[in-house]
Design an enzyme around this catalytic site. Structure first.
Site, PDB file in Angstrom:
ATOM      1  N   ASP A 101      23.309  22.146  27.853  1.00  0.00           N
ATOM      2  CA  ASP A 101      23.342  23.553  28.229  1.00  0.00           C
ATOM      3  C   ASP A 101      21.961  23.507  29.506  1.00  0.00           C
ATOM      4  O   ASP A 101      20.978  23.514  28.973  1.00  0.00           O
ATOM      5  CB  ASP A 101      22.697  24.174  26.945  1.00  0.00           C
ATOM      6  CG  ASP A 101      22.632  25.553  27.228  1.00  0.00           C
ATOM      7  OD1 ASP A 101      23.427  26.256  28.097  1.00  0.00           O
ATOM      8  OD2 ASP A 101      21.873  26.578  26.473  1.00  0.00           O
ATOM      9  N   ASP A 295      25.998  28.510  34.238  1.00  0.00           N
ATOM     10  CA  ASP A 295      25.640  27.805  32.878  1.00  0.00           C
ATOM     11  C   ASP A 295      26.826  27.054  32.250  1.00  0.00           C
ATOM     12  O   ASP A 295      27.749  27.626  32.103  1.00  0.00           O
ATOM     13  CB  ASP A 295      25.518  29.368  32.149  1.00  0.00           C
ATOM     14  CG  ASP A 295      25.410  28.969  30.654  1.00  0.00           C
ATOM     15  OD1 ASP A 295      24.546  28.068  30.445  1.00  0.00           O
ATOM     16  OD2 ASP A 295      25.615  29.851  29.789  1.00  0.00           O
TER      17      ASP A 295
END
Length: 441
Positions: A101, A295
């Site tokens: 992430d 992201d």
């Protein structure tokens, strides 16, 4: 890299998976204060943190070698809706599946400390060692609000909340990570990670063994490896449209002169190429001043409400006269179309759809362009329909943020260079892990 909503970390920001809403002391909002944490079951007098990693003394030599750490990624945007990689942590090393992430900083594992509330995980819960991160450690401080107080000076409590409703509460420890450089050298750095003893899964996807935080903060694995001189403060990924791909730390896998670069705004705490203009089929749409975040914690791409409505309008307008009708009975994604026959992959339909792009200003006269072909914003559902993998971020709780997720980063090497404050991208074959800089297509 998770299905659903995105992932950046800062007190007021959102994180559908990756984008962490907040990181704060567990005493601030949780029902489990530091005074009642599971760590109280341990004998504090037994904790004598072990010495530093034996690799520390040779870290500068390794930095001069210029190798990278490369890790295979598994998963896909659809139908799995998530990605993971395997890290070996502890002594002896044990495997854990983590969700990579770039939208959050902290790496954490579901942890038997003992566990108050953990979700089902692929591997046995992480068994913490006796090496606690103290409250005043800079890594701990980077995860706390500015006015936090050390109620338990000998430990660091953390709480991370994600915008899909997921969260992890625990304490920071240090442990050995078993990593290998692309040069073949084995590393065993001791790095800080979260021992999460109270997890709440979010709506987008259940947790795996934990999360691999790759953001810009001090606690991220990227920053910690760099601070020990093992690799440069650069992280990147290459996601294949066929599934899988790889993640890397360091800067020796690519030729910087063959990468399209955009400066990161210095005020942004997250990975952003800046403000963009939306193009469709190579033409301006009139949608401008879009603040963009990249992201890997989000499978799909999210546009703020007005930008999304304008984009969907152009897609629908372009489909007029083509052999599609809206598939209102397909719940896969908000907008799906049915063709004359069920489709098997995006190659069957990409000729009917136009590419779109994000134009970033990189100077007074120059613009850098992030191209997104149809196969990087469409999926084929289990019903054989084609669905739009660009979603309304405002409806998903992302306010006015625009998130480029995994679907739109497929078949590209995307590089987050924290040393030069730049983000770069280039078309690449992500099906094989590169061994040199000559892999770009």
């Amino acid at each position: 890299m998770k299905n659903g909503e995105a992932g950046f970390v800062v007190v007021f920001l959102i994180s559908l998976w990756g984008l962490a809403l907040s990181s704060s002391s567990s005493s601030s909002s949780s029902s489990y204060s530091s005074s009642s944490s599971p760590w109280d079951f341990y004998d504090q007098s037994r904790w004598n943190p072990p010495g530093s990693s034996p690799m520390a003394s040779s870290s500068m030599l390794l930095n001069r070698v210029g190798s990278s750490i490369v890790l295979p990624i598994h998963g896909n945007v659809y139908p799995i809706g998530a990605y993971n990689l395997t890290l070996l942590i502890g002594q002896p090393p044990k495997p854990y599946f983590l969700d990579p992430d770039t939208g959050s900083d902290l790496t954490w594992l579901q942890c038997d400390a003992p566990c108050v509330k953990c979700t089902e995980a692929p591997h046995p819960l992480y068994q913490p060692n006796n090496d606690l991160v103290i409250c005043r450690d800079p890594i701990c401080a980077s995860l706390q609000p500015g006015d936090y107080r050390c109620e338990s000076p000998q430990q660091c409590d953390y709480e991370v909340e994600y915008a899909d409703g997921g969260s992890s509460l625990g304490v920071l420890v240090k442990d050995v990570f078993s990593l290998r450089l692309s040069s073949g050298i084995q590393l065993s750095p001791r790095l800080a990670l979260g021992c999460g003893y109270d997890q709440l899964p979010g709506s987008s996807h259940p947790f795996l063994d934990g999360v691999l935080g790759l953001g810009r903060g001090k606690s991220s694995l990227t920053s910690q490896l760099s601070s020990q001189g093992l690799v440069r403060n650069v992280v990147g990924h290459c996601i294949s449209s066929r599934g899988g791909g790889y993640l890397f730390f360091g800067d020796d896998l690519y030729d910087a002169s063959r990468i399209t670069w955009s400066s990161m705004p210095r005020e942004s705490k997250h990975y952003s190429p800046g403000v963009a203009e939306l193009l469709f089929a190579g033409k301006p749409t009139g949608v401008k001043n879009m603040f963009i975040l990249l992201d890997s914690g989000s499978s799909y791409t999210y546009l703020s409400s007005q930008a999304y409505q304008d984009f969907a309008f152009f897609v629908k307008k372009d489909l007029m006269g083509k052999p599609f009708k809206e598939a209102l009975d397909d719940p896969t994604l908000p907008l799906c179309w049915k063709g004359r026959r069920p489709y098997k992959n995006t190659r069957d339909v990409k000729k009917y759809f136009k590419p779109f792009a994000l134009n970033f200003a990189s100077g007074a006269k120059f613009k850098t362009r992030f191209e997104i072909p149809p196969e990087s914003y469409l999926i084929i559902s289990s019903k054989g329909n084609v669905c739009l993998g660009v979603l309304n971020g405002t409806e998903a709780g992302l306010q006015n943020y625009n998130i480029v997720g995994d679907i739109s980063m497929q078949d590209k090497m995307v590089i987050y260079d924290n040393e030069r404050q730049m983000i770069g991208w280039a078309p690449a074959s992500c099906d094989r892990i590169p061994k040199s800089k000559a892999f770009l297509s």
